[in-house]
Design a protein around this motif. Structure first.
Motif, PDB file in Angstrom:
ATOM      1  N   PHE A 183      39.537 -26.868 -28.213  1.00 29.23           N
ATOM      2  CA  PHE A 183      39.131 -25.798 -28.899  1.00 29.23           C
ATOM      3  C   PHE A 183      38.025 -24.888 -28.194  1.00 29.23           C
ATOM      4  O   PHE A 183      37.840 -23.611 -28.597  1.00 29.23           O
ATOM      5  CB  PHE A 183      38.559 -26.346 -30.338  1.00 29.23           C
ATOM      6  CG  PHE A 183      39.569 -26.770 -31.168  1.00 29.23           C
ATOM      7  CD1 PHE A 183      40.688 -25.964 -31.516  1.00 29.23           C
ATOM      8  CD2 PHE A 183      39.517 -27.946 -31.946  1.00 29.23           C
ATOM      9  CE1 PHE A 183      41.824 -26.285 -32.331  1.00 29.23           C
ATOM     10  CE2 PHE A 183      40.451 -28.160 -33.102  1.00 29.23           C
ATOM     11  CZ  PHE A 183      41.572 -27.584 -33.244  1.00 29.23           C
ATOM     12  N   CYS A 184      37.179 -25.780 -27.558  1.00 29.24           N
ATOM     13  CA  CYS A 184      36.125 -25.092 -27.035  1.00 29.24           C
ATOM     14  C   CYS A 184      36.228 -23.567 -26.414  1.00 29.24           C
ATOM     15  O   CYS A 184      37.188 -23.688 -25.633  1.00 29.24           O
ATOM     16  CB  CYS A 184      35.235 -25.884 -26.187  1.00 29.24           C
ATOM     17  SG  CYS A 184      33.782 -25.314 -25.163  1.00 29.24           S
ATOM     18  N   GLU A 185      35.202 -22.583 -26.605  1.00 29.60           N
ATOM     19  CA  GLU A 185      35.592 -21.410 -25.854  1.00 29.60           C
ATOM     20  C   GLU A 185      35.658 -21.351 -24.512  1.00 29.60           C
ATOM     21  O   GLU A 185      36.204 -20.620 -23.833  1.00 29.60           O
ATOM     22  CB  GLU A 185      34.790 -20.251 -26.588  1.00 29.60           C
ATOM     23  CG  GLU A 185      34.913 -20.226 -28.040  1.00 29.60           C
ATOM     24  CD  GLU A 185      33.980 -19.469 -28.756  1.00 29.60           C
ATOM     25  OE1 GLU A 185      32.927 -18.864 -28.349  1.00 29.60           O
ATOM     26  OE2 GLU A 185      33.881 -19.634 -30.293  1.00 29.60           O
ATOM     27  N   LYS A 186      34.714 -22.313 -23.980  1.00 31.96           N
ATOM     28  CA  LYS A 186      34.752 -22.259 -22.569  1.00 31.96           C
ATOM     29  C   LYS A 186      35.817 -22.927 -21.583  1.00 31.96           C
ATOM     30  O   LYS A 186      35.758 -22.630 -20.452  1.00 31.96           O
ATOM     31  CB  LYS A 186      33.357 -22.858 -22.044  1.00 31.96           C
ATOM     32  CG  LYS A 186      32.128 -22.246 -22.632  1.00 31.96           C
ATOM     33  CD  LYS A 186      30.747 -22.566 -21.940  1.00 31.96           C
ATOM     34  CE  LYS A 186      29.549 -21.648 -22.797  1.00 31.96           C
ATOM     35  NZ  LYS A 186      28.436 -22.182 -23.141  1.00 31.96           N
TER      36      LYS A 186
ATOM     37  N   PRO B 143      33.398 -30.267 -24.272  1.00 24.76           N
ATOM     38  CA  PRO B 143      32.897 -29.655 -25.279  1.00 24.76           C
ATOM     39  C   PRO B 143      31.705 -29.148 -24.762  1.00 24.76           C
ATOM     40  O   PRO B 143      30.822 -29.718 -24.718  1.00 24.76           O
ATOM     41  CB  PRO B 143      33.092 -30.505 -26.482  1.00 24.76           C
ATOM     42  CG  PRO B 143      33.256 -31.815 -25.950  1.00 24.76           C
ATOM     43  CD  PRO B 143      33.760 -31.810 -24.662  1.00 24.76           C
ATOM     44  N   CYS B 144      31.302 -27.628 -24.760  1.00 31.25           N
ATOM     45  CA  CYS B 144      30.069 -27.213 -24.419  1.00 31.25           C
ATOM     46  C   CYS B 144      29.149 -27.608 -25.451  1.00 31.25           C
ATOM     47  O   CYS B 144      27.906 -27.739 -25.427  1.00 31.25           O
ATOM     48  CB  CYS B 144      30.199 -25.665 -24.199  1.00 31.25           C
ATOM     49  SG  CYS B 144      30.132 -24.650 -25.659  1.00 31.25           S
ATOM     50  N   GLY B 145      29.297 -27.698 -26.765  1.00 30.78           N
ATOM     51  CA  GLY B 145      28.615 -28.067 -27.932  1.00 30.78           C
ATOM     52  C   GLY B 145      27.688 -26.868 -28.440  1.00 30.78           C
ATOM     53  O   GLY B 145      27.226 -27.032 -29.323  1.00 30.78           O
ATOM     54  N   GLU B 146      27.901 -25.826 -27.905  1.00 32.49           N
ATOM     55  CA  GLU B 146      27.235 -24.694 -28.404  1.00 32.49           C
ATOM     56  C   GLU B 146      27.901 -23.292 -29.043  1.00 32.49           C
ATOM     57  O   GLU B 146      27.552 -22.713 -30.032  1.00 32.49           O
ATOM     58  CB  GLU B 146      26.479 -24.153 -27.215  1.00 32.49           C
ATOM     59  CG  GLU B 146      25.316 -25.097 -26.785  1.00 32.49           C
ATOM     60  CD  GLU B 146      24.673 -24.681 -25.320  1.00 32.49           C
ATOM     61  OE1 GLU B 146      25.022 -23.842 -24.668  1.00 32.49           O
ATOM     62  OE2 GLU B 146      23.834 -25.390 -24.894  1.00 32.49           O
ATOM     63  N   CYS B 147      29.212 -23.253 -28.449  1.00 34.89           N
ATOM     64  CA  CYS B 147      30.011 -21.975 -28.873  1.00 34.89           C
ATOM     65  C   CYS B 147      30.412 -22.296 -30.436  1.00 34.89           C
ATOM     66  O   CYS B 147      30.107 -23.306 -30.978  1.00 34.89           O
ATOM     67  CB  CYS B 147      31.132 -22.126 -28.022  1.00 34.89           C
ATOM     68  SG  CYS B 147      32.387 -23.277 -28.199  1.00 34.89           S
ATOM     69  N   PHE B 148      30.869 -21.287 -31.108  1.00 34.32           N
ATOM     70  CA  PHE B 148      31.332 -21.141 -32.468  1.00 34.32           C
ATOM     71  C   PHE B 148      32.403 -22.396 -32.779  1.00 34.32           C
ATOM     72  O   PHE B 148      32.218 -23.204 -33.587  1.00 34.32           O
ATOM     73  CB  PHE B 148      31.777 -19.863 -32.942  1.00 34.32           C
ATOM     74  CG  PHE B 148      32.062 -19.717 -34.395  1.00 34.32           C
ATOM     75  CD1 PHE B 148      31.009 -19.783 -35.236  1.00 34.32           C
ATOM     76  CD2 PHE B 148      33.341 -19.738 -34.783  1.00 34.32           C
ATOM     77  CE1 PHE B 148      31.190 -19.938 -36.551  1.00 34.32           C
ATOM     78  CE2 PHE B 148      33.386 -19.595 -36.149  1.00 34.32           C
ATOM     79  CZ  PHE B 148      32.223 -19.650 -37.288  1.00 34.32           C
TER      80      PHE B 148
HETATM   81 ZN   LIG Z   1      32.323 -25.036 -27.179  1.00 40.87          ZN
END
Ligand SMILES: [Zn+2]
Length: 322
Positions: free
Chosen positions: A51-54, A59-64
């Motif tokens: 799902f992560c936008e990056k 998982p970046c843990g920061e994106c929406f």
């Molecule tokens: Zn993310």
């Protein structure tokens, strides 16, 4: 929550990361491994990564998307687990209804089915229809404890990843880092069949206390002992009693290993090696094998709701006469 929170399973993680980075994610994956070994954690981190936008395999843990996911609010994520003793067809149908709509936030929907082996045949056949006609935007992650427990037709639709039991040393290190006493970690690691979940459960439920009760069975000789121990055991809740009997089977199995003069390193109850060795005169190989047979019978009768008190008394009496 990220890949470094997973204990062990480096090979599976490396392969999953590669598949994700190369955009070769299949519509269905199946994680096979024993209870509490880390399948659920890996599945969730994988879902978060997808799902992560990056989109870089972690998982970046920061994106929406990450924030929605880790606060359990991602609208395109579904998690299914058994209701009672099985995954029922109504649950699968409801899921199918939900995933038939377009994703809200991401370009895909992800479904984790925990304890997939508990799908009824109808549930599995119903899920199969969805797996056979994959829609581009749904990814299924099935978790199960063994390959044999699933229909071949389901297996053939999934890319399978095997989760191996964790090494005792890896488990012990992980338990130590969770603040568990140094003198307990080794024995917990050995008693838990390579599963971190099981090791922690043993620790939290005071499993070593149950083992103590199992040890008492080994010393039941006169009628007073038999009466006292069977009373104490029958006062336990049924599942706890079955756990005590599981410890008992491990103790006997260890004694068999010690009789063979194999390397004592192979035994579960490493902290009791000397105690078990001291009891070996009373427990010949022949008696141990007969005791294990008796044990499997009493476990079965307890599972089919036999009276615990009577079952334990008769078990201990028979055991004495072996
Ligand atoms: Zn993310």
């Amino acid at each position: 929550m990220n890949w470094h929170d997973v204990i062990g399973h480096e090979d599976v993680i490396a392969e999953l990361k590669t598949i994700m980075k190369q955009g070769r994610m299949p519509h269905a994956v199946l994680f096979i491994g024993s209870e509490g070994i880390g399948k659920q954690l890996v599945a969730r981190i994988m879902a978060a990564s997808l799902f992560c936008e990056k989109q870089n395999g972690t998982p970046c843990g920061e994106c929406f998307s990450c924030r929605q996911f880790f606060s359990n609010q991602h609208p395109d994520f579904f998690s299914l687990s058994p209701e009672g003793n099985s995954i029922k067809i109504e649950q699968i149908r409801q899921l199918q209804g939900e995933i038939s709509l377009s994703p809200y936030l991401a370009d895909k929907r992800i479904v984790i089915i925990d304890k997939a082996e508990l799908m009824t045949v109808q549930s599995a056949n119903s899920l199969l229809k969805t797996l056979e006609e994959p829609q581009g935007d749904v990814i299924f992650i099935l978790l199960a404890h063994s390959r044999q427990s699933l229909l071949d037709t389901i297996l053939s639709r999934c890319q399978v990843f095997n989760f191996q039991p964790l090494k005792v040393s890896v488990l012990a290190q992980a338990l130590l880092s969770k603040g568990i006493d140094k003198d307990k970690v080794d024995i917990l690691a050995r008693l838990s069949d390579g599963s971190i979940g099981k090791a922690l459960e043993l620790w939290e439920k005071n499993g070593l206390q149950l083992r103590k009760q199992a040890i008492e069975v080994l010393d039941c000789i006169d009628l007073d002992d038999i009466w006292r121990v069977s009373t104490a055991l029958s006062e336990l809740e049924r599942n706890r009693l079955l756990e005590v009997l599981e410890y008992l089977s491990m103790l006997w199995r260890d004694m068999l290993v010690l009789h063979e003069e194999c390397n004592g390193e192979l035994i579960y109850n490493i902290d009791m090696k000397e105690i078990l060795n001291n009891k070996s005169d009373a427990w010949s190989t022949r008696r141990l094998l007969a005791a294990l047979q008796l044990l499997s019978k009493v476990r079965m009768s307890l599972k089919s709701n036999a009276n615990a008190r009577l079952a334990m008394e008769s078990f201990l009496l028979k055991l004495r006469d072996l």
